[in-house]
Design a protein around this motif. Structure first.
Motif, mmCIF file in Angstrom:
data_model
loop_
_atom_site.group_PDB
_atom_site.id
_atom_site.type_symbol
_atom_site.label_atom_id
_atom_site.label_comp_id
_atom_site.label_asym_id
_atom_site.label_seq_id
_atom_site.Cartn_x
_atom_site.Cartn_y
_atom_site.Cartn_z
ATOM 1 N N LYS A 440 0.849 -1.193 0.000
ATOM 2 C CA LYS A 440 0.000 0.000 0.000
ATOM 3 C C LYS A 440 0.881 1.239 0.000
ATOM 4 C CE LYS A 440 -0.310 -0.564 5.003
ATOM 5 N NZ LYS A 440 -1.126 -1.178 6.051
ATOM 6 N N GLU A 441 0.292 2.337 -0.439
ATOM 7 C CA GLU A 441 1.038 3.596 -0.444
ATOM 8 C C GLU A 441 0.048 4.759 -0.481
ATOM 9 O OE1 GLU A 441 4.631 5.909 -2.839
ATOM 10 O OE2 GLU A 441 3.989 3.903 -3.460
ATOM 11 N N GLN A 443 -1.440 8.393 -0.854
ATOM 12 C CA GLN A 443 -1.053 9.410 -1.814
ATOM 13 C C GLN A 443 -1.342 10.810 -1.275
ATOM 14 O OE1 GLN A 443 0.502 8.631 -4.830
ATOM 15 N NE2 GLN A 443 0.536 6.617 -3.811
ATOM 16 N N THR A 507 -6.078 3.717 -1.257
ATOM 17 C CA THR A 507 -4.669 3.471 -1.585
ATOM 18 C C THR A 507 -3.893 2.883 -0.412
ATOM 19 O OG1 THR A 507 -4.050 5.737 -0.956
ATOM 20 C CG2 THR A 507 -4.650 5.344 -3.268
ATOM 21 N N ALA A 508 -4.458 2.969 0.792
ATOM 22 C CA ALA A 508 -3.782 2.422 1.968
ATOM 23 C C ALA A 508 -4.799 2.257 3.086
ATOM 24 C CB ALA A 508 -2.641 3.330 2.432
ATOM 25 N N ASP A 527 5.606 9.732 5.482
ATOM 26 C CA ASP A 527 6.391 10.221 4.343
ATOM 27 C C ASP A 527 5.700 11.352 3.583
ATOM 28 O OD1 ASP A 527 8.382 8.321 4.856
ATOM 29 O OD2 ASP A 527 7.309 6.797 3.704
#
Length: 997
Positions: A440-441, A443, A507-508, A527
């Motif tokens: 997962k990431e 955005q 997305t996560a 991040d």
């Protein structure tokens, strides 16, 4: 400090309610549910059974009822209809309905002295009440609130006995309150409207003592060095932190969230020299997995390790599997049911929050308790009776797993008196996910969305509390760290998560666990940066401050990163399943974590400081080995049959059927080998086998290994033996030894002491060595430190009880075809019995030494080369169908293993141990009860004898004897009979100690 933070706990007494305007036609109806005539009063019977453990008078009488308090614009007739349609089961119950406080409810039956009402504290999650309120509204009644009560009428007791009964059995002060007599309630609503006030904490000029005082008073569990680091950071910003900024740093830097001790710098010394670690975990356990993955090269079957909420490995061409085991020790010590309940709920959310979301397929659990028969007068002050803890923990795990429809398939229960103040509760979950959804990431500019449960005061400071020592006052000072779960809410959240995942709407995802939103959002946005709107968070009741909202660990919440264009569809799916979904912020690419309450910034901290600013913990660790001592014992004339029965009847070996039979093993339809196996489904299986994909015969194998008593001799060999046992259990049912992943859970005492930390480092070194040599990668883990209980004794001195150094190794293996798996119960008379593996003079820490109260001896060690050969050969023989049954040799050694196989299969066994070569002063004693690692007893048909012996050509194997159609186990050594016991006696010895049904 410029201002002080006051956390008011809302109450629901009539005095409080009278100070506010009342809704015009709101009434509170009390619905008492009693057992029908001829039906046992189970609630009262359970209390009376526990009362005997506390030494309360034998003539104590108790009558009990379950009560629902229902508030709303409801008439008497409607209240009766609610009772009849929703609450009472007419076959086994009858009910009384009246307005709360009415005379009809105030009568005390003849033979009883007083009425005691036990009800959840305001704000404590009450799942029954929540479900009842929803159902009442669903029928169209105008209800606004429901609360549950347990009512007890008790016979006459003196003040001391009454206090023991109420405080030790009827009520848990961490989550409940007592009201004596008739309930005079005219309002159930909780909370007051919150009056916003931004609070600054003036720390710039504080000296060391003042900084330490803040950490302690606010339950931050931060060291002086950490407090000074925070102080310096905000001085550099030319401002003071707000209360929520200080709390956020404490959550992020907590032992639970950052593993700061084990991941810190450690200078370790033992007889072999000095090792300086920059990051002990990274350089031992993590490093082992890195090396294994390099060794495997293109055949690497690990997917994601030590990155996400759970470790992920490959399963087949379509799916990967995730596995995580958590600890929930301290909450379970304060409130066993709620602690264990939310422990299993939390680890289920771990796999749900792994990758893009894994579907849970099975649960595991391991518990450590003190002796449940401990006399009450021998307990330290401030601890619950071990039997009450055990009952509460087991029922907490049972209820959550069963209600969510997830089978609990594997586990263990260990007993040691050193767990009296610190029970250990390990909860695990395995999940399966499409392989393309393993990462997962979030955005930038995605919405931060929270779904599931509402936020309350439950669980506040849970993450920081996990770093604190327990004392006799912990239930008072840390009661807020206890959560109560609601499995139905989590099941609904799980369903919508999987549906939204399959539609690609986020997305996560991560779970909202320790530290609440602070950890979930802080980690997900590390991040990127994030802005959170705390006033948008759905609340259980009014009155929560912005800080409480941010760090609450209220259960059943998941946090998602949702692209704005997907929000409407995401929201619609949640609404269709009656799951609340709320946008609470946005991932802003600022590098900062900004919190707002009604558009006012209450926190603005850089992600870099939160995640990288913690000062490194530097520790000294020393290990001094204990010289081995001979087992001073003369076995001549010893009654080995009595020893075997004593071992089978010892708490750590005895049947755990009372626990196991409370769990659902069949739900989801994938269980192949259950925890209990054999002719009557009551033999101790070695490992569980499940099919996570029902149209495939490929299976997962779940096992574990743990033996704290070996740690009293040498933590290195304890850890090595735990790894070997976990692998051995999996191989025993058919798992491929080349495809086993393992997890570590370290539970230790105060690692501020160099010797205590030294023993942990030594265990971690063993984990590194054994993992690499076995090629079994660690994929996840969790530590729980400072497991000690302190109290003031009758002598006026301060006493501390530290748990034994405890390492749980959980293993997840795989099998190509579950049809090739075997169980441990004997199958047919005439079949042959063999021992595979070498027996050594290793009785140190064994169960024989425990029941015989004999010290000394050699602790079992692992011959890794021999173990690898044994496991490969045994697996090949099982896969080829050469083995009919297989049982690992562990607690109690060979004698116990053969006895278990025999009574599990309802068949006799005759074996001769003279062929087992062992160098020992007491040869037959070692043959019978040594707990040397890497050994099995297997059953082979005469037709397969030659092929089996050929398959075992390169490993140590000895033919022992045969299976009989008799009703006894006979073990000889040449012409000497060592043991001859009937199956009925052996089985009764094994089943009786924990037969608590």
């Amino acid at each position: 400090m410029s201002e002080t933070v006051t956390r008011n706990v809302p109450t629901a007494t009539s005095a409080d309610a009278s100070s506010e305007a009342q809704p015009g036609d709101q009434s509170v109806w009390q619905i008492d549910l009693f057992p029908a005539d001829g039906i046992p009063d189970r609630l009262a019977e359970d209390v009376l059974a526990d009362a005997a453990d506390l030494g309360l008078p034998a003539d104590l009488k108790i009558k009990a009822a379950r009560t629902f308090l229902v508030q709303g614009s409801i008439s008497k007739e409607q209240a009766q209809e609610i009772a009849n349609r929703l609450l009472v089961e007419p076959v086994v119950e009858h009910c009384v309905v009246a307005k709360a406080g009415s005379e009809v409810l105030s009568e005390i039956p003849n033979g009883f002295d007083r009425l005691i009402n036990v009800m959840p504290l305001p704000g404590v999650t009450d799942p029954q009440a929540e479900s009842a309120l929803g159902a009442i509204k669903g029928l169209g009644f105008d209800a606004s609130a429901v609360r549950t009560v347990k009512k007890y009428w008790i016979s006459s007791l003196d003040d001391a006995h009454r206090e023991t009964l109420t405080q030790k059995l009827l009520c848990n002060d961490s989550i409940e309150t007592i009201v004596e007599g008739t309930l005079q309630l005219d309002r159930l609503d909780l909370g007051r409207e919150y009056e916003f006030k931004k609070t600054l904490v003036q720390i710039a000029e504080l000296d060391d003592d003042a900084l330490v005082a803040i950490s302690k008073e606010w339950q931050l569990s931060l060291s002086l060095v950490e407090m000074k680091t925070i102080q310096a950071h905000f001085v550099s910003l030319d401002r003071d932190p707000t209360d929520v900024e200080l709390e956020t740093v404490a959550q992020t830097w907590s032992e639970h969230c950052s593993h700061k001790t084990l991941a810190g710098r450690i200078k370790y010394q033992d007889e072999n020299g000095t090792i300086e670690f920059d990051n002990m975990l990274k350089e031992t356990i993590f490093a082992a997995t890195v090396q294994i993955r390099e060794d495997l090269g293109d055949d690497d079957w690990c997917v994601s390790v030590f990155k996400d909420n759970a470790g992920i490995v490959k399963f087949d061409d379509q799916y990967n599997v995730a596995f995580k085991v958590e600890t929930h020790n301290r909450p379970s010590a304060l409130e066993p049911y709620g602690g264990a309940n939310t422990g299993i709920g939390g680890v289920i959310r771990d796999t749900l929050g792994t990758g893009m979301g894994a579907k849970p397929v099975c649960n595991t659990d391991v518990f450590c308790f003190a002796d449940p028969d401990t006399p009450f007068e021998e307990l330290p002050p401030g601890v619950m009776h071990p039997r009450r803890i055990m009952r509460g923990v087991v029922s907490g795990v049972r209820d959550y797993g069963n209600r969510m429809g997830i089978p609990t398939v594997n586990g263990a229960v260990y007993f040691d008196d050193r767990y009296v103040g610190n029970p250990l509760v390990f909860c695990g979950n395995v999940g399966i996910l499409p392989k393309e959804m393993s990462f997962k990431e979030p955005q930038p500019n995605d919405l931060i969305v929270s779904i599931g449960g509402k936020t309350g005061r439950d669980g506040i400071h849970g993450a920081t509390f996990s770093s604190a020592e327990l004392t006799e006052e912990s239930d008072i000072t840390s009661g807020g760290a206890v959560q109560i779960g609601n499995a139905i809410t989590e099941k609904m959240a799980m369903d919508v998560l999987l549906k939204c995942r399959d539609e690609g709407l986020y997305t996560a995802v991560t779970d909202c666990g320790a530290g609440g939103y602070s950890s979930a959002v802080g980690e997900m946005g590390e991040d990127i940066g994030a802005e959170v709107w705390l006033d948008k968070v759905p609340l259980k009741y009014d009155g929560l401050s912005y800080t409480e909202i941010w760090i609450s660990e209220a259960q059943e919440r998941m946090v998602f990163s949702v692209p704005e264009e997907n929000w409407k569809r995401f929201e619609a799916i949640c609404a269709a399943e009656s799951v609340e979904a709320t946008v609470i912020g946005r991932f802003e690419p600022t590098g900062n974590l900004k919190l707002k309450y009604k558009d006012e910034v209450v926190s603005d901290v850089s992600m870099a400081f939160l995640h990288d600013g913690r000062p490194p913990v530097i520790r000294e660790a020393i290990y001094e080995s204990k010289p081995a001592t001979e087992l001073a014992f003369d076995s001549s004339g010893r009654d080995f049959g009595a020893d075997l029965c004593s071992i089978l009847g010892s708490l750590n070996v005895a049947s755990k059927h009372w626990v196991i039979r409370q769990y659902d093993h069949e739900v989801q339809g994938g269980s192949v080998i259950k925890p209990l196996v054999g002719a009557d489904n009551d033999g101790p299986g070695d490992a569980a086998v499940v099919r996570p994909v029902l149209d495939s015969r490929r299976g997962l194998v779940i096992g574990n290994g743990m033996n704290p008593h070996f740690g009293d001799h040498d933590p290195y060999h304890m850890a090595a033996s735990s790894i070997d046992e976990a692998i051995r259990n999996c191989v025993a049912v058919g798992a491929d030894p080349k495809r086993i992943a393992i997890l570590d859970n370290f539970c230790w005492g105060h690692t501020d002491r160099p010797a205590t930390l030294g023993s942990l480092v030594r265990a971690a070194l063993a984990c590194r060595d054994l993992s690499v040599k076995f090629q079994t990668p660690f994929i996840s883990g969790k530590d729980s430190l400072h497991n000690e209980f302190s109290y003031t004794g009758e002598d006026g001195d301060r006493h501390t009880i530290s748990i034994p150094s405890t390492l749980l190794i959980s293993a997840m293996g795989q099998v190509d075809d579950v049809a090739t798996c075997v169980t441990m119960d004997l199958k047919s008379p005439g079949n042959l019995l063999y021992q595979i593996g070498l027996t050594k003079d290793e009785l140190g820490g064994s169960h024989w030494s425990l029941v015989s109260e004999t010290s000394g001896g050699n602790v079992p060690q692992v011959d890794i080369d021999g173990a690898i050969a044994t496991y490969n050969a045994t697996h090949a023989a099982i896969k080829s169908g050469l083995i009919r049954s297989c049982h690992d040799l562990s607690e109690g050694g060979l004698a116990a293993a053969v006895a278990e196989m025999a009574f599990a299969g309802g068949l006799g066994a005759e074996i001769d141990v003279a062929g087992i070569e062992v160098e020992a002063a007491n040869v037959d004693l070692a043959r019978l009860f040594s707990e040397s690692n890497s050994r099995f007893v297997v059953e082979v048909t005469p037709e397969n004898q030659a092929d089996f012996e050929s398959a075992m050509n390169n490993v140590a194997v000895v033919r022992l004897g045969k299976v009989t159609d008799g009703d006894s186990v006979t073990i000889t050594s040449g012409d000497t009979t060592l043991i001859s016991e009937p199956l009925s006696k052996l089985k009764s010895s094994w089943q009786k100690p924990l037969d608590l049904a």
